[in-house]
Scaffold this motif. Structure first.
Motif, PDB file in Angstrom:
ATOM      1  N   PRO A  32      39.317 -23.927 -88.647  1.00 54.21           N
ATOM      2  CA  PRO A  32      38.152 -23.680 -89.507  1.00 54.21           C
ATOM      3  C   PRO A  32      36.817 -23.997 -88.832  1.00 54.21           C
ATOM      4  O   PRO A  32      35.812 -23.375 -89.133  1.00 54.21           O
ATOM      5  CB  PRO A  32      38.380 -24.599 -90.713  1.00 54.21           C
ATOM      6  CG  PRO A  32      39.831 -24.908 -90.701  1.00 54.21           C
ATOM      7  CD  PRO A  32      40.267 -24.837 -89.264  1.00 54.21           C
ATOM      8  N   SER A  33      36.815 -24.945 -87.890  1.00 50.19           N
ATOM      9  CA  SER A  33      35.561 -25.289 -87.219  1.00 50.19           C
ATOM     10  C   SER A  33      35.081 -24.179 -86.289  1.00 50.19           C
ATOM     11  O   SER A  33      33.947 -24.186 -85.847  1.00 50.19           O
ATOM     12  CB  SER A  33      35.715 -26.590 -86.431  1.00 50.19           C
ATOM     13  OG  SER A  33      36.546 -26.391 -85.310  1.00 50.19           O
ATOM     14  N   GLN A  34      35.949 -23.211 -85.999  1.00 48.10           N
ATOM     15  CA  GLN A  34      35.568 -22.084 -85.147  1.00 48.10           C
ATOM     16  C   GLN A  34      35.410 -20.805 -85.962  1.00 48.10           C
ATOM     17  O   GLN A  34      35.485 -19.704 -85.427  1.00 48.10           O
ATOM     18  CB  GLN A  34      36.604 -21.888 -84.043  1.00 48.10           C
ATOM     19  CG  GLN A  34      36.654 -23.057 -83.094  1.00 48.10           C
ATOM     20  CD  GLN A  34      37.734 -22.915 -82.044  1.00 48.10           C
ATOM     21  OE1 GLN A  34      38.723 -22.228 -82.238  1.00 48.10           O
ATOM     22  NE2 GLN A  34      37.533 -23.574 -80.921  1.00 48.10           N
ATOM     23  N   GLY A  35      35.210 -20.956 -87.243  1.00 46.28           N
ATOM     24  CA  GLY A  35      34.981 -19.794 -88.098  1.00 46.28           C
ATOM     25  C   GLY A  35      36.221 -18.932 -88.273  1.00 46.28           C
ATOM     26  O   GLY A  35      36.137 -17.742 -88.496  1.00 46.28           O
ATOM     27  N   HIS A  36      37.373 -19.545 -88.161  1.00 43.51           N
ATOM     28  CA  HIS A  36      38.653 -18.840 -88.317  1.00 43.51           C
ATOM     29  C   HIS A  36      38.850 -17.732 -87.294  1.00 43.51           C
ATOM     30  O   HIS A  36      39.618 -16.803 -87.516  1.00 43.51           O
ATOM     31  CB  HIS A  36      38.817 -18.303 -89.741  1.00 43.51           C
ATOM     32  CG  HIS A  36      38.857 -19.386 -90.763  1.00 43.51           C
ATOM     33  ND1 HIS A  36      39.954 -20.184 -90.945  1.00 43.51           N
ATOM     34  CD2 HIS A  36      37.919 -19.824 -91.636  1.00 43.51           C
ATOM     35  CE1 HIS A  36      39.704 -21.058 -91.904  1.00 43.51           C
ATOM     36  NE2 HIS A  36      38.479 -20.863 -92.336  1.00 43.51           N
ATOM     37  N   ALA A  37      38.154 -17.828 -86.182  1.00 42.83           N
ATOM     38  CA  ALA A  37      38.334 -16.863 -85.093  1.00 42.83           C
ATOM     39  C   ALA A  37      39.290 -17.466 -84.064  1.00 42.83           C
ATOM     40  O   ALA A  37      39.424 -18.677 -83.953  1.00 42.83           O
ATOM     41  CB  ALA A  37      36.998 -16.552 -84.431  1.00 42.83           C
ATOM     42  N   VAL A  38      39.953 -16.608 -83.325  1.00 40.81           N
ATOM     43  CA  VAL A  38      40.834 -17.058 -82.250  1.00 40.81           C
ATOM     44  C   VAL A  38      40.059 -16.933 -80.940  1.00 40.81           C
ATOM     45  O   VAL A  38      39.670 -15.831 -80.556  1.00 40.81           O
ATOM     46  CB  VAL A  38      42.128 -16.212 -82.190  1.00 40.81           C
ATOM     47  CG1 VAL A  38      42.999 -16.648 -81.037  1.00 40.81           C
ATOM     48  CG2 VAL A  38      42.882 -16.306 -83.509  1.00 40.81           C
ATOM     49  N   PRO A  39      39.818 -18.051 -80.248  1.00 39.33           N
ATOM     50  CA  PRO A  39      39.078 -17.987 -78.990  1.00 39.33           C
ATOM     51  C   PRO A  39      39.795 -17.123 -77.946  1.00 39.33           C
ATOM     52  O   PRO A  39      41.018 -16.970 -77.971  1.00 39.33           O
ATOM     53  CB  PRO A  39      39.040 -19.444 -78.522  1.00 39.33           C
ATOM     54  CG  PRO A  39      39.272 -20.254 -79.750  1.00 39.33           C
ATOM     55  CD  PRO A  39      40.163 -19.428 -80.618  1.00 39.33           C
ATOM     56  N   ARG A  40      39.014 -16.561 -77.033  1.00 42.80           N
ATOM     57  CA  ARG A  40      39.567 -15.670 -76.002  1.00 42.80           C
ATOM     58  C   ARG A  40      40.672 -16.335 -75.200  1.00 42.80           C
ATOM     59  O   ARG A  40      41.712 -15.750 -74.938  1.00 42.80           O
ATOM     60  CB  ARG A  40      38.469 -15.202 -75.058  1.00 42.80           C
ATOM     61  CG  ARG A  40      37.510 -14.264 -75.702  1.00 42.80           C
ATOM     62  CD  ARG A  40      36.434 -13.868 -74.743  1.00 42.80           C
ATOM     63  NE  ARG A  40      35.543 -12.936 -75.427  1.00 42.80           N
ATOM     64  CZ  ARG A  40      34.481 -12.430 -74.896  1.00 42.80           C
ATOM     65  NH1 ARG A  40      34.153 -12.752 -73.667  1.00 42.80           N
ATOM     66  NH2 ARG A  40      33.727 -11.593 -75.568  1.00 42.80           N
ATOM     67  N   LYS A  41      40.437 -17.569 -74.770  1.00 47.56           N
ATOM     68  CA  LYS A  41      41.437 -18.264 -73.952  1.00 47.56           C
ATOM     69  C   LYS A  41      42.716 -18.499 -74.742  1.00 47.56           C
ATOM     70  O   LYS A  41      43.810 -18.354 -74.195  1.00 47.56           O
ATOM     71  CB  LYS A  41      40.875 -19.579 -73.425  1.00 47.56           C
ATOM     72  CG  LYS A  41      41.894 -20.336 -72.594  1.00 47.56           C
ATOM     73  CD  LYS A  41      41.282 -21.106 -71.489  1.00 47.56           C
ATOM     74  CE  LYS A  41      42.235 -21.920 -70.682  1.00 47.56           C
ATOM     75  NZ  LYS A  41      43.509 -21.360 -70.368  1.00 47.56           N
ATOM     76  N   THR A  42      42.601 -18.834 -76.010  1.00 50.87           N
ATOM     77  CA  THR A  42      43.786 -19.050 -76.838  1.00 50.87           C
ATOM     78  C   THR A  42      44.599 -17.767 -76.947  1.00 50.87           C
ATOM     79  O   THR A  42      45.831 -17.785 -76.826  1.00 50.87           O
ATOM     80  CB  THR A  42      43.390 -19.543 -78.245  1.00 50.87           C
ATOM     81  OG1 THR A  42      42.672 -20.770 -78.108  1.00 50.87           O
ATOM     82  CG2 THR A  42      44.604 -19.748 -79.124  1.00 50.87           C
ATOM     83  N   MET A  43      43.930 -16.649 -77.145  1.00 46.40           N
ATOM     84  CA  MET A  43      44.632 -15.370 -77.252  1.00 46.40           C
ATOM     85  C   MET A  43      45.285 -15.006 -75.925  1.00 46.40           C
ATOM     86  O   MET A  43      46.444 -14.581 -75.883  1.00 46.40           O
ATOM     87  CB  MET A  43      43.677 -14.257 -77.689  1.00 46.40           C
ATOM     88  CG  MET A  43      44.357 -12.921 -77.851  1.00 46.40           C
ATOM     89  SD  MET A  43      45.699 -12.920 -79.058  1.00 46.40           S
ATOM     90  CE  MET A  43      44.759 -13.026 -80.564  1.00 46.40           C
ATOM     91  N   ALA A  44      44.565 -15.185 -74.834  1.00 46.41           N
ATOM     92  CA  ALA A  44      45.124 -14.879 -73.515  1.00 46.41           C
ATOM     93  C   ALA A  44      46.332 -15.763 -73.235  1.00 46.41           C
ATOM     94  O   ALA A  44      47.362 -15.282 -72.745  1.00 46.41           O
ATOM     95  CB  ALA A  44      44.059 -15.060 -72.437  1.00 46.41           C
ATOM     96  N   ASP A  45      46.236 -17.041 -73.559  1.00 45.72           N
ATOM     97  CA  ASP A  45      47.361 -17.959 -73.358  1.00 45.72           C
ATOM     98  C   ASP A  45      48.561 -17.565 -74.223  1.00 45.72           C
ATOM     99  O   ASP A  45      49.711 -17.706 -73.798  1.00 45.72           O
ATOM    100  CB  ASP A  45      46.952 -19.395 -73.677  1.00 45.72           C
ATOM    101  CG  ASP A  45      45.991 -19.978 -72.660  1.00 45.72           C
ATOM    102  OD1 ASP A  45      45.837 -19.383 -71.567  1.00 45.72           O
ATOM    103  OD2 ASP A  45      45.381 -21.028 -72.966  1.00 45.72           O
ATOM    104  N   THR A  46      48.303 -17.068 -75.424  1.00 44.61           N
ATOM    105  CA  THR A  46      49.385 -16.643 -76.310  1.00 44.61           C
ATOM    106  C   THR A  46      50.125 -15.446 -75.734  1.00 44.61           C
ATOM    107  O   THR A  46      51.360 -15.412 -75.728  1.00 44.61           O
ATOM    108  CB  THR A  46      48.826 -16.302 -77.710  1.00 44.61           C
ATOM    109  OG1 THR A  46      48.188 -17.466 -78.247  1.00 44.61           O
ATOM    110  CG2 THR A  46      49.925 -15.848 -78.646  1.00 44.61           C
ATOM    111  N   VAL A  47      49.382 -14.469 -75.224  1.00 47.38           N
ATOM    112  CA  VAL A  47      50.020 -13.292 -74.615  1.00 47.38           C
ATOM    113  C   VAL A  47      50.830 -13.724 -73.395  1.00 47.38           C
ATOM    114  O   VAL A  47      51.979 -13.289 -73.217  1.00 47.38           O
ATOM    115  CB  VAL A  47      48.976 -12.214 -74.246  1.00 47.38           C
ATOM    116  CG1 VAL A  47      49.622 -11.070 -73.480  1.00 47.38           C
ATOM    117  CG2 VAL A  47      48.291 -11.692 -75.497  1.00 47.38           C
TER     118      VAL A  47
END
Length: 74
Positions: A32-47
């Protein structure tokens, strides 16, 4: 070979695949502190983690097949 891997592994490329093609953001818990957005690095790490899990559970041929299916090729 290293140039190919480097171009595929760019965080921006993995981020784009995760958000636009796979809609992975729908399955990642958001902060919630990031506006419910997924940061770029988090998404890249997930893939990366998903591709790594596929490799550990099967083989490189299946990883290549999945990468082609999600348009993550050079």
């Amino acid at each position: 070979m290293n140039d190919i891997v480097s171009s595929i592994e760019l965080n921006e490329n993995l981020n784009t695949v995760g958000h636009r093609l796979c809609r992975l953001a729908d399955f990642i818990n958001k902060n919630p502190s990031q506006g419910h957005a997924v940061p770029r690095k988090t998404m890249a790490d997930t893939v990366e983690a998903i591709l790594g899990a596929i490799f550990l559970d099967s083989d490189l041929d299946n990883v290549a097949r999945v990468m082609r299916n999600i348009a993550l090729t050079v």
